[in-house]
Design a protein around this motif. Structure first.
Motif, mmCIF file in Angstrom:
data_model
loop_
_atom_site.group_PDB
_atom_site.id
_atom_site.type_symbol
_atom_site.label_atom_id
_atom_site.label_comp_id
_atom_site.label_asym_id
_atom_site.label_seq_id
_atom_site.Cartn_x
_atom_site.Cartn_y
_atom_site.Cartn_z
ATOM 1 N N LEU A 690 0.832 -1.192 0.000
ATOM 2 C CA LEU A 690 0.000 0.000 0.000
ATOM 3 C C LEU A 690 0.870 1.246 0.000
ATOM 4 C CD1 LEU A 690 -2.636 -0.996 2.712
ATOM 5 C CD2 LEU A 690 -2.741 -1.391 0.245
ATOM 6 N N GLU A 691 0.361 2.292 -0.619
ATOM 7 C CA GLU A 691 1.043 3.576 -0.638
ATOM 8 C C GLU A 691 0.062 4.649 -0.174
ATOM 9 O OE1 GLU A 691 2.864 6.766 -3.884
ATOM 10 O OE2 GLU A 691 2.616 4.654 -4.442
ATOM 11 N N ARG A 692 0.456 5.389 0.872
ATOM 12 C CA ARG A 692 -0.412 6.455 1.366
ATOM 13 C C ARG A 692 -0.241 7.669 0.456
ATOM 14 N NH1 ARG A 692 -3.178 2.961 4.369
ATOM 15 N NH2 ARG A 692 -1.734 1.714 5.616
ATOM 16 N N ALA A 693 -1.362 8.207 -0.015
ATOM 17 C CA ALA A 693 -1.260 9.330 -0.942
ATOM 18 C C ALA A 693 -2.577 10.106 -0.954
ATOM 19 C CB ALA A 693 -0.937 8.851 -2.350
ATOM 20 N N ASP A 694 -2.460 11.447 -0.899
ATOM 21 C CA ASP A 694 -3.618 12.338 -1.064
ATOM 22 C C ASP A 694 -4.781 11.952 -0.166
ATOM 23 O OD1 ASP A 694 -2.211 13.686 -3.057
ATOM 24 O OD2 ASP A 694 -2.973 12.349 -4.623
ATOM 25 N N GLU A 695 -4.482 11.806 1.145
ATOM 26 C CA GLU A 695 -5.509 11.451 2.119
ATOM 27 C C GLU A 695 -6.246 10.174 1.743
ATOM 28 O OE1 GLU A 695 -8.072 14.756 2.632
ATOM 29 O OE2 GLU A 695 -6.547 16.012 3.584
ATOM 30 N N GLY A 696 -5.503 9.253 1.195
ATOM 31 C CA GLY A 696 -6.086 7.969 0.823
ATOM 32 C C GLY A 696 -5.003 6.923 0.705
ATOM 33 N N THR A 697 -5.328 5.860 -0.035
ATOM 34 C CA THR A 697 -4.418 4.738 -0.181
ATOM 35 C C THR A 697 -4.421 4.282 -1.626
ATOM 36 O OG1 THR A 697 -5.018 4.020 2.054
ATOM 37 C CG2 THR A 697 -3.812 2.457 0.680
ATOM 38 N N VAL A 698 -3.216 4.005 -2.148
ATOM 39 C CA VAL A 698 -3.071 3.453 -3.500
ATOM 40 C C VAL A 698 -2.713 1.979 -3.368
ATOM 41 C CG1 VAL A 698 -1.778 3.531 -5.665
ATOM 42 C CG2 VAL A 698 -2.362 5.664 -4.483
ATOM 43 N N LEU A 699 -3.405 1.129 -4.129
ATOM 44 C CA LEU A 699 -3.106 -0.298 -4.135
ATOM 45 C C LEU A 699 -3.253 -0.840 -5.544
ATOM 46 C CD1 LEU A 699 -6.110 -2.301 -2.596
ATOM 47 C CD2 LEU A 699 -6.269 0.064 -3.349
ATOM 48 N N GLU A 700 -2.508 -1.893 -5.827
ATOM 49 C CA GLU A 700 -2.613 -2.553 -7.129
ATOM 50 C C GLU A 700 -3.741 -3.589 -7.065
ATOM 51 O OE1 GLU A 700 0.470 -4.370 -10.353
ATOM 52 O OE2 GLU A 700 0.442 -5.374 -8.397
ATOM 53 N N VAL A 701 -4.575 -3.594 -8.095
ATOM 54 C CA VAL A 701 -5.707 -4.515 -8.139
ATOM 55 C C VAL A 701 -5.667 -5.272 -9.459
ATOM 56 C CG1 VAL A 701 -8.202 -4.776 -8.000
ATOM 57 C CG2 VAL A 701 -7.072 -2.934 -6.727
ATOM 58 N N GLU A 702 -5.479 -6.587 -9.361
ATOM 59 C CA GLU A 702 -5.519 -7.429 -10.558
ATOM 60 C C GLU A 702 -6.954 -7.776 -10.934
ATOM 61 O OE1 GLU A 702 -3.829 -11.749 -12.158
ATOM 62 O OE2 GLU A 702 -3.133 -10.894 -10.265
ATOM 63 N N ASP A 703 -7.741 -8.211 -9.950
ATOM 64 C CA ASP A 703 -9.150 -8.527 -10.192
ATOM 65 C C ASP A 703 -10.036 -8.016 -9.053
ATOM 66 O OD1 ASP A 703 -8.569 -10.625 -8.238
ATOM 67 O OD2 ASP A 703 -7.824 -11.781 -9.934
ATOM 68 N N ALA A 704 -9.626 -8.268 -7.808
ATOM 69 C CA ALA A 704 -10.438 -7.829 -6.677
ATOM 70 C C ALA A 704 -9.565 -7.633 -5.449
ATOM 71 C CB ALA A 704 -11.531 -8.849 -6.380
ATOM 72 N N ALA A 705 -9.901 -6.631 -4.676
ATOM 73 C CA ALA A 705 -9.275 -6.393 -3.377
ATOM 74 C C ALA A 705 -10.379 -6.165 -2.363
ATOM 75 C CB ALA A 705 -8.352 -5.177 -3.433
ATOM 76 N N VAL A 706 -10.291 -6.879 -1.232
ATOM 77 C CA VAL A 706 -11.266 -6.749 -0.142
ATOM 78 C C VAL A 706 -10.461 -6.495 1.120
ATOM 79 C CG1 VAL A 706 -13.172 -7.835 1.095
ATOM 80 C CG2 VAL A 706 -12.815 -8.354 -1.330
ATOM 81 N N VAL A 707 -10.399 -5.243 1.551
ATOM 82 C CA VAL A 707 -9.473 -4.865 2.624
ATOM 83 C C VAL A 707 -10.184 -4.009 3.673
ATOM 84 C CG1 VAL A 707 -7.353 -5.035 1.282
ATOM 85 C CG2 VAL A 707 -8.688 -2.950 1.171
ATOM 86 N N PRO A 708 -9.825 -4.204 4.948
ATOM 87 C CA PRO A 708 -10.431 -3.386 6.004
ATOM 88 C C PRO A 708 -9.970 -1.938 5.925
ATOM 89 C CG PRO A 708 -9.372 -5.363 6.888
ATOM 90 C CD PRO A 708 -8.899 -5.209 5.485
ATOM 91 N N VAL A 709 -10.836 -1.037 6.358
ATOM 92 C CA VAL A 709 -10.480 0.360 6.512
ATOM 93 C C VAL A 709 -10.002 0.554 7.941
ATOM 94 C CG1 VAL A 709 -11.359 2.725 6.514
ATOM 95 C CG2 VAL A 709 -12.110 1.108 4.757
ATOM 96 N N ARG A 710 -8.881 1.257 8.089
ATOM 97 C CA ARG A 710 -8.310 1.474 9.411
ATOM 98 C C ARG A 710 -9.292 2.252 10.279
ATOM 99 N NH1 ARG A 710 -3.027 0.789 10.451
ATOM 100 N NH2 ARG A 710 -2.549 0.974 8.215
ATOM 101 N N SER A 711 -9.526 1.762 11.493
ATOM 102 C CA SER A 711 -10.474 2.389 12.394
ATOM 103 C C SER A 711 -9.862 3.603 13.050
ATOM 104 C CB SER A 711 -10.923 1.387 13.467
ATOM 105 O OG SER A 711 -11.733 2.026 14.423
ATOM 106 N N ASP A 712 -10.678 4.656 13.238
ATOM 107 C CA ASP A 712 -10.221 5.855 13.937
ATOM 108 C C ASP A 712 -10.370 5.722 15.439
ATOM 109 O OD1 ASP A 712 -9.619 7.100 11.540
ATOM 110 O OD2 ASP A 712 -11.634 7.960 11.337
ATOM 111 N N LYS A 713 -11.049 4.624 15.871
ATOM 112 C CA LYS A 713 -11.331 4.466 17.306
ATOM 113 C C LYS A 713 -10.092 4.033 18.056
ATOM 114 C CE LYS A 713 -16.182 3.313 16.534
ATOM 115 N NZ LYS A 713 -17.250 2.319 16.719
#
Length: 713
Positions: A690-713
């Protein structure tokens, strides 16, 4: 229990069917019009099963005289919202043809072939018709060339249906009344705000209270409970430019309010696996199915949908000849029940096909109806040769021909008066004539069929549900739910219609998402079409409680893998298992099957099977994926690649958010999403770069990515 049922809701000009429930075919029933709007010219029918068409808006009160007494049936008719539209098609889009041989069909005429014929002007076929706002599908056919029929859609402008959801106290209340609150949502393009919608409350005429007993204040109704001796059903509709699908709650004497229309709780988390029963094993028997249950356990599925298991002369089983016994080639009833019991031991529920729109042409009842045996003469829908649209040359060449069924000639009979009649059938399905629900004997038969199997299986997938009257489905719904509140009813209505969610079915075919996934996989539409389809039920007026079965293929469709390829298939299957609804896997899709009813490829694609297993596990283990809200995310493709093949979204609960990024294209892409993502993919278990960029995240996707969002809690 011959009372005709709950209040019915319709628009002027719409036909609804009213009939006694649980009828005695030999008894006498008589309808009368007790109350009607002042300007109505509606008159009393002679028929026992009444297809009533209200002619002005307002409330109608009908009475049914039965051997058990007199019962009331109310109908609330709302203003006609239909608008004149035209089904158009360029002549050149059909194969070479004679314009006189062109016809069209669709849901507007129940897919009856060669009934409606267009005009041809300046190279454009046109057929004008009044239809309500929404999307309407139609097909043009040249002659009887169904294979090259051209299907189109037309959008009729206008506001959508509003929605209503009733709530009340879950626990007993102190005092002499309880309160029902209506949560309303305006329809698409409505000029009404939610708090401006009217809500009409109706007490079920079968229960002890009346409408006058309710104290209604805008979107609330207070119900007196001090003298209640039993439960009372309260129905409600929201009204703006149009009326909503009705909701219903049950008010108990202690003030508790129980929701009536909610699907079984287990269905909300279920993953369905469809088995084409004569192709899943070489032996094609119940015993051989039972021996494969460990495989089903390994997939993690919760519910099996079996194609028909009753006696039939066909491989697919939808031509049924005996509704009260299992198919002899599959095994005995005892062997079927052993299979169901073994599934239950593994935590798997079993749903099977209920086929009651038609029977096989070989059914004994059809033989007797065709032979004009008086007791069976009206069991099927018989039409005159002219009305049927059948060319006389297509009939058997002469009366008493050796076997017109082998030649697939239209089902026909000669009456005692010498007239030729044709049994009605949909599309070109000449082998399955439609039964006649105006016959009390037919209604009684199929209620007995329901009773025969309701204690054996956990639900019915109802074939050609759109061909059976709404009133009969409402009767079946109450009948099975009174025996088992967890019993599931799944409708095959193509295209789906929200009316089937009104105390009729728990789960509905999602043909909209199916079509979108095909189009995106083929490159015909952008990935955004997936989200547009996933949220379509709200725009179509489906109520909040309705569930939709999501799938990439089934026993009537070509295989997604063969049409769109493996990478697109992985993206499409991920969509099905991560979007809201009830996901369905069709046997063999997880093993690399390429033919729609082929023998299960047991020695097939193990990698694809592992992918499906992991997706099912991820859905079961993540509350967000199984029950979370569908929310938008901002995303963009930041590398070379086909951005039209990409879509992203998230599912979230109060405690968890999961982002899903799908790529239907041939090449991997880098995608930026506006969320802070965790690196571990919930499906593969692998750590993503993962690469943090522009208040978000960049990831490589070949077909599908299912990833948790980091919790602020």
């Amino acid at each position: 229990m011959q009372q005709p049922g709950p209040p019915r809701f319709c628009t002027v000009g719409e036909s609804i069917e009213l009939a006694p429930r649980d009828p005695d075919p030999n008894a006498s029933y008589e309808w009368s019009v007790h109350e009607k709007p002042t300007q109505s010219e509606l008159s009393t029918p002679e028929e026992t099963v009444w297809h009533v068409e209200p002619d002005v808006p307002g409330i109608y009160r009908f009475e049914l005289e039965t051997p058990d007494g007199q019962y009331v049936q109310r109908v609330r008719a709302f203003p006609d919202v239909r608008r004149l539209t035209s089904f158009d098609l360029e002549r050149g889009r059909l194969p070479d043809h004679d314009p006189d041989d062109v016809s069209l069909m669709g849901p507007f005429n129940e897919h009856l072939f060669d009934r409606e014929h267009p005009t041809l002007e300046d190279g454009i076929y046109q057929y004008e018709i009044d239809l309500p706002p929404g999307t309407h599908r139609y097909g043009y056919i040249a002659g009887d060339d169904f294979e090259n029929a051209v299907w189109e859609e037309v959008e009729v402008p206008g506001p959508g249906k509003p929605r209503v959801f009733l709530e009340g106290p879950d626990d007993p209340v102190d005092g002499s009344e309880t309160t029902i609150t209506a949560d309303t949502t305006p329809g698409t393009d409505s000029e009404y705000d939610a708090d401006e919608l009217a809500v009409e409350f109706y007490v079920d005429d079968r229960d002890e209270l009346t409408d006058d007993d309710l104290e209604v204040d805008s979107q609330e109704a207070r119900v007196p409970i001090a003298d209640l001796e039993g439960p009372v059903r309260i129905h409600a509709v929201a009204v703006g430019e149009r009326h909503s699908i009705a909701d219903c709650v049950i008010v108990h004497p202690d003030g508790r309010v129980e929701r009536r229309n909610d699907p079984p709780e287990w269905a909300r988390d279920a993953v369905v696996y469809e088995i084409f029963v004569r192709s899943f094993t070489d032996e094609a028997t119940f015993e051989s199915l039972e021996r494969r249950i460990p495989y089903l356990e390994s997939l993690g599925v919760d519910c099996l949908w079996l194609t028909p298991v009753l006696e039939s002369p066909t491989k697919h089983g939808y031509h049924i000849t005996d509704y009260f016994d299992t198919a002899s080639d599959l095994g005995t009833r005892e062997e079927f029940e052993s299979f169901v019991d073994r599934c239950h031991e593994s935590g798997i529920r079993v749903v099977f096909d209920l086929v009651i729109n038609h029977t096989a042409r070989e059914h004994a009842a059809f033989d007797m109806s065709a032979a004009c045996v008086p007791e069976y003469e009206d069991w099927y829908v018989w039409e005159s040769l002219e009305e049927s649209g059948v060319d006389p040359d297509e009939l058997a060449p002469e009366i008493g021909s050796e076997n017109p069924r082998e030649d697939y000639a239209p089902p026909a009979r000669t009456t005692p008066d010498g007239e030729t009649e044709v049994a009605q059938y949909y599309f070109n399905w000449r082998g399955i004539p439609n039964v006649n629900y105006d016959s009390l004997a037919v209604r009684s038969l199929f209620l007995s069929v329901v009773d025969e199997w309701v204690d054996v299986v956990d639900g019915f997938r109802c074939d050609v549900a759109w061909g059976v009257p709404h009133g009969f489905w409402k009767e079946i719904y109450e009948r099975v739910k009174s025996q088992d509140s967890e019993f599931l009813l799944l409708d095959e209505t193509v295209p789906r219609e929200p009316e089937y969610a009104e105390s009729e079915f728990d789960v509905h075919y999602d043909t909209t998402l199916y079509s979108a996934l095909r189009d995106v996989g083929n490159g015909d539409r952008s990935g955004d079409a997936v989200l547009e389809a996933a949220t379509a039920p709200r725009r179509e007026g489906f109520p909040e409680w309705s569930l939709h079965m999501r799938y990439v293929e089934n026993h009537d469709e070509t295989r997604y893998l063969e049409e769109c390829g493996p990478q697109a298939q992985r993206a499409a299957v991920t969509a099905v298992l991560t979007l809201p609804g009830v996901p369905m896997i069709y046997y063999g899709q997880e093993r690399g099957a390429t033919e729609y009813r082929q023998l299960m490829p047991w020695e097939g694609d193990g990698e694809a099977t592992t992918f499906h297993r992991r997706l099912v596990d991820a859905r079961h283990e993540s509350p967000a994926l199984s029950r979370g809200e569908l929310v938008d995310v901002d995303w963009e493709v930041v590398s070379e690649g086909d951005s039209d093949a990409v879509v992203a979204y998230a599912r979230e609960t109060d405690d968890e958010t999961v982002a899903v990024v799908l790529n239907f294209g041939a090449d991997p892409v880098h995608v930026r999403v506006d969320r802070d993502l965790e690196p571990t993919d919930l499906v593969t278990g692998e750590e993503r770069d993962l690469e943090r960029a522009d208040e978000g995240t960049v990831l490589e996707v070949e077909d599908a990515a299912v990833v948790p969002v980091r919790s602020d809690k």
